[in-house]
Design an enzyme around this catalytic site. Structure first.
Site, mmCIF file in Angstrom:
data_model
loop_
_atom_site.group_PDB
_atom_site.id
_atom_site.type_symbol
_atom_site.label_atom_id
_atom_site.label_comp_id
_atom_site.label_asym_id
_atom_site.label_seq_id
_atom_site.Cartn_x
_atom_site.Cartn_y
_atom_site.Cartn_z
ATOM 1 N N GLY A 7 7.397 14.931 -6.659
ATOM 2 C CA GLY A 7 8.518 15.782 -7.041
ATOM 3 C C GLY A 7 9.762 15.500 -6.222
ATOM 4 N N GLY A 60 11.834 15.920 -3.573
ATOM 5 C CA GLY A 60 11.716 16.523 -2.260
ATOM 6 C C GLY A 60 13.018 16.564 -1.486
ATOM 7 N N ARG A 101 24.239 11.332 -7.757
ATOM 8 C CA ARG A 101 23.677 10.289 -8.618
ATOM 9 C C ARG A 101 23.730 10.728 -10.084
ATOM 10 N NH1 ARG A 101 17.807 7.803 -7.309
ATOM 11 N NH2 ARG A 101 17.027 9.840 -7.938
ATOM 12 N N ARG A 158 10.383 10.112 -15.175
ATOM 13 C CA ARG A 158 9.695 8.929 -14.686
ATOM 14 C C ARG A 158 8.322 8.799 -15.334
ATOM 15 N NH1 ARG A 158 12.122 8.848 -9.336
ATOM 16 N NH2 ARG A 158 13.639 10.545 -9.235
ATOM 17 N N ASP A 182 6.367 6.563 -9.774
ATOM 18 C CA ASP A 182 7.371 7.622 -9.677
ATOM 19 C C ASP A 182 8.781 7.061 -9.533
ATOM 20 O OD1 ASP A 182 5.890 7.107 -7.061
ATOM 21 O OD2 ASP A 182 7.741 7.992 -6.305
ATOM 22 N N ASN A 183 8.903 5.749 -9.401
ATOM 23 C CA ASN A 183 10.216 5.102 -9.317
ATOM 24 C C ASN A 183 10.520 4.274 -10.561
ATOM 25 O OD1 ASN A 183 10.568 6.155 -6.742
ATOM 26 N ND2 ASN A 183 9.727 4.349 -5.740
ATOM 27 N N ASP A 198 16.086 4.690 -8.042
ATOM 28 C CA ASP A 198 15.519 4.823 -6.694
ATOM 29 C C ASP A 198 15.659 3.539 -5.879
ATOM 30 O OD1 ASP A 198 14.937 7.480 -6.974
ATOM 31 O OD2 ASP A 198 12.928 7.139 -7.723
#
Length: 492
Positions: A88, A90, A174, A181, A250-251, A260
């Site tokens: 998640g 963070g 960003r 993802r 996750d990226n 990322d």
């Protein structure tokens, strides 16, 4: 043009288990590093307002603008091949979505904006160095024409973050077509939450792949579309020498954007085994491994979609495998088409792929700079005297000569006019990339001396990567032995 954000938020209308509602944590004394004027105008924002005290307060997380619905997204992932059921946002907060002047929906996210329920003991902050790296590299990728998240602005917070040592803190604003993802799908799949997977898939189809909704098999069409976009994206990475450095699931954006930028880097000397990320100690995410890892990640996505692909598990798995089988030919076609353009070939003939690969092998064996070899080929294509610039990049200059003769015979068979070839080659072979040693020098100046002028100058250079820019000729040069960067760091 709007002065402030005109939000139209959709992700925050999904069920509550998709995210946590959390405001950014205010900072003590924010000041502006940069505003991306071009991107601000795309988003129908006033760059002067973003640079104002009120705008800086928003960019730092000190002021939540009207219409914002700040959330931290939930996701999971495989990190270096190992499943992590909960990750998640963070240290990032999605403050909302806006529609740009072309009608495309874009996320606005503050990265480094404080702790969230997903921080796992971290401080939720970002140091200045990683913010500068992501700003420079993401905007360089955009200028190179590669799908990517963007940097709208960056601020320093006036506060210190502790990493290996105390460092100035910063926040990056960003922009992405979304922050969904592969790991977002995995978050629900790990919990056997099929309704969550279906809700997310429906949302992604509506937002990113609306044509899939009109097919008889929308979830298969979704998987097909993501596979195609990732194949094209990774081909584009390789064609400019980009190494993501941490291709965890996750990226990996399901929208097909580069996301990322942690320990990312660009090749200097060509070697497909190049690993610069300090955390990739086994070379899992080496430059040449990226296509295979992309396929591996897509397989993890396909696993989450199996319950949606067919009523029977066996049929669903077969459907997923069929979709995944399209990755390799799609990637190869995209990569070889790009390689032909880099070589100045406007048509396709048998043997072109071997011609390109043989050059790459020679470059590897002779430690030739990836970017400058292809850039200098543009001059050599029109005048054999330009061969010297290419030869000088090889440890053994004579190794280039037999290949050069083969290449010239192939150029003679190509229908493109010779006078157009140099322009075409220079439009795909950049002269300027965000070289690792240049980025490190910019970070050092900013962090150690508070000097942002090298950052501003490098931004200018990277905004026109295909132009000659004679005033900035030094930025095209590869590093000296003393300047070489051997490792890059994530910064978390």
């Amino acid at each position: 043009m709007d002065v402030t954000f005109s939000f139209d938020n959709t992700y925050s209308r999904l069920p509550g288990r998709f995210f946590a509602r959390v405001d950014p944590t205010p900072v003590s004394n924010p000041s502006l590093i940069a505003v991306n004027h071009e991107l601000a105008q795309e988003l129908q924002l006033d760059p002067a307002w973003l640079a104002s005290p009120e705008g800086i307060a928003v960019l730092a997380g000190n002021l939540v603008p009207d219409g914002a619905e700040p959330i931290a997204a939930a996701y999971a992932g495989h990190q270096f091949g190992h499943p992590v059921p909960q990750l998640g946002d963070g240290r990032a907060v999605l403050i909302g979505e806006t529609v740009d002047r072309t009608g495309v929906r874009r996320d606005i996210q503050l990265k480094g904006s404080g702790r969230t329920p997903f921080s796992r003991g971290g401080d939720g902050r970002a140091a200045l160095g990683p913010v500068i790296r992501e700003y420079l590299v993401s905007e360089a990728m955009a200028a190179l024409g590669i799908p990517t998240t963007r940097a709208l602005a960056a601020v320093v917070t006036g506060e210190t973050v502790i990493r290996e040592r105390p460092l100035p803190g910063a926040v990056l604003t960003r922009v992405a077509s979304s922050h969904i993802r592969v790991g977002t799908f995995q978050y629900f799949a790990f919990r056997r939450d099929i309704d969550g997977v279906r809700t997310l898939a429906d949302y992604v189809i509506a937002r990113h792949y609306p044509d899939a909704a009109g097919t008889g098999t929308p979830y298969r069409a979704l998987l097909d579309a993501v596979v195609a976009r990732q194949a094209d994206l990774v081909a584009q990475w390789l064609l400019v020498g980009f190494i993501h450095g941490v291709m965890n699931t996750d990226n990996m954006s399901v929208a097909g954007e580069t996301i990322d930028y942690g320990p990312c880097a660009f090749l200097d000397a060509y070697d497909p085994a190049t690993v610069l990320s300090a955390i990739d100690q086994l070379g899992r995410y080496a430059y040449g491994n990226q296509p295979g890892i992309a396929h591996w990640n897509l397989t993890r996505l396909a696993e989450t979609l199996v319950p949606l692909l067919a009523d029977e598990t066996e049929a669903a798995i077969a459907t997923a495998q069929e979709a995944l089988a399209a990755f390799a030919p799609r990637f190869e076609a995209a990569f070889h088409a790009g390689l032909r353009r880099k070589l100045g070939l406007s048509s396709e003939r048998e043997g072109d792929a071997a011609l390109g690969q043989d050059l790459l092998d020679l470059m590897r064996d002779n430690q030739a700079d990836y970017t400058l070899t292809f850039r200098n080929l543009g001059a050599a294509a029109g005048d054999p005297a330009g061969d010297r610039q290419v030869r000088d990049l090889f440890v053994d200059p004579t190794a280039y000569d037999p290949w050069s003769r083969r290449w010239r015979r192939r150029l003679a068979e190509d229908p493109q006019a010779a006078e157009d070839r140099r322009t075409a080659m220079d439009s795909v072979n950049p002269k300027f990339i965000p070289r690792n040693h240049r980025i490190e020098a910019v970070i050092e100046a900013a962090v150690e001396r508070g000097d942002l002028s090298p950052f501003a100058e490098l931004r200018t250079v990277l905004s026109s990567p295909f132009d000659e820019q004679p005033h900035f000729e030094a930025y095209a040069a590869p590093p000296s032995e003393q300047q070489r960067v051997l490792q890059t760091f994530c910064g978390t």
